[in-house]
Design a protein around this motif. Structure first.
Motif: not given
Length: 236
Positions: A221-236
């Motif tokens: 779960l990475t922070t996108i500064r000033g915007v929100g969050y993103r799940l960067d874990l690749a789907r199996e």
């Protein structure tokens, strides 16, 4: 005791706040139940099975934080931490222990009622959703069973409080997408949520401790500064 009204357990030892909350909740059609110490709060929780709990941090006999910890071991009932402005650390700890929201004293009764209704509405929506084939979301080493509210990382099941689970499922359904803070609050706490985004930040922090290899350097779960969050874990 009536069964047609939603029961709100008030765990509070300050008489002025007890009186105000009891009056306000009664006027709004709720059934308030009062405990003036932590032990009584736990007893009444088991006796009455309330629909929502207003939990003061500073309670006699057993602290509000310990009450929250005990209740979360056995129930997903919505919990709103009630705290003074000077006890911000206790507020954060309460959220980390699984509380769904918090209000600071002094508060507006209309705001408290709105938060209670938002939590109760989301709880009702989740329990009344039609039963279908269970949705299972799988990503690298992580499996989420939506209907069972179960998450497995590797070979270990991890326990997530309701809001952390809802956040995780929202991210898992939107891999690689940046989810704004407003969207996350709206989808998990409701569009009529009155609070600030501190609640979201604490839940993200706690979620990271359970799914990140290194929570201090998040790569899932990475922070996108000033915007929100993103799940960067690749789907199996």
């Amino acid at each position: 005791m009536s069964t047609d009204k939603e029961r709100i357990l008030i765990a509070e030892d300050e008489e002025s706040f007890v009186d105000a909350m009891t009056l306000g909740l009664t006027r709004e059609g709720f059934e308030p139940i009062v405990a003036t110490d932590g032990q009584r709060a736990l007893d009444l929780f088991h006796e009455t099975q309330p629909d929502c709990i207003l939990l003061d941090v500073m309670l006699p006999k057993i602290s509000g934080l310990d009450v929250c910890r005990q209740i979360r071991k056995e129930s997903k009932v919505p919990i709103i931490i009630v705290t003074a402005r000077s006890t911000e650390l206790d507020t954060v700890l309460g959220l980390e222990l699984g509380a769904d929201d918090y209000v600071t004293k002094p508060f507006r009764m209309a705001e408290l009622i709105a938060r209670i209704r938002a939590l109760l509405r989301r709880t009702t929506d989740s329990t009344e959703r039609p039963s279908t084939d269970e949705e299972v979301l799988r990503y690298q080493g992580l499996t989420a069973y939506v209907d069972r509210h179960q998450v497995v990382v590797g070979d270990d099941e991890i326990k997530l409080p309701p809001k952390e689970f809802e956040l995780l499922i929202l991210f898992l359904r939107n891999p690689g997408k940046v989810l704004t803070r407003d969207l996350l609050v709206d989808r998990v706490w409701g569009h009529d949520y009155y609070g600030d985004t501190k609640t979201l930040d604490v839940h993200i922090k706690r979620l990271r401790t359970k799914i990140e290899p290194d929570p201090n350097n998040p790569t899932v779960l990475t922070t996108i500064r000033g915007v929100g969050y993103r799940l960067d874990l690749a789907r199996e």
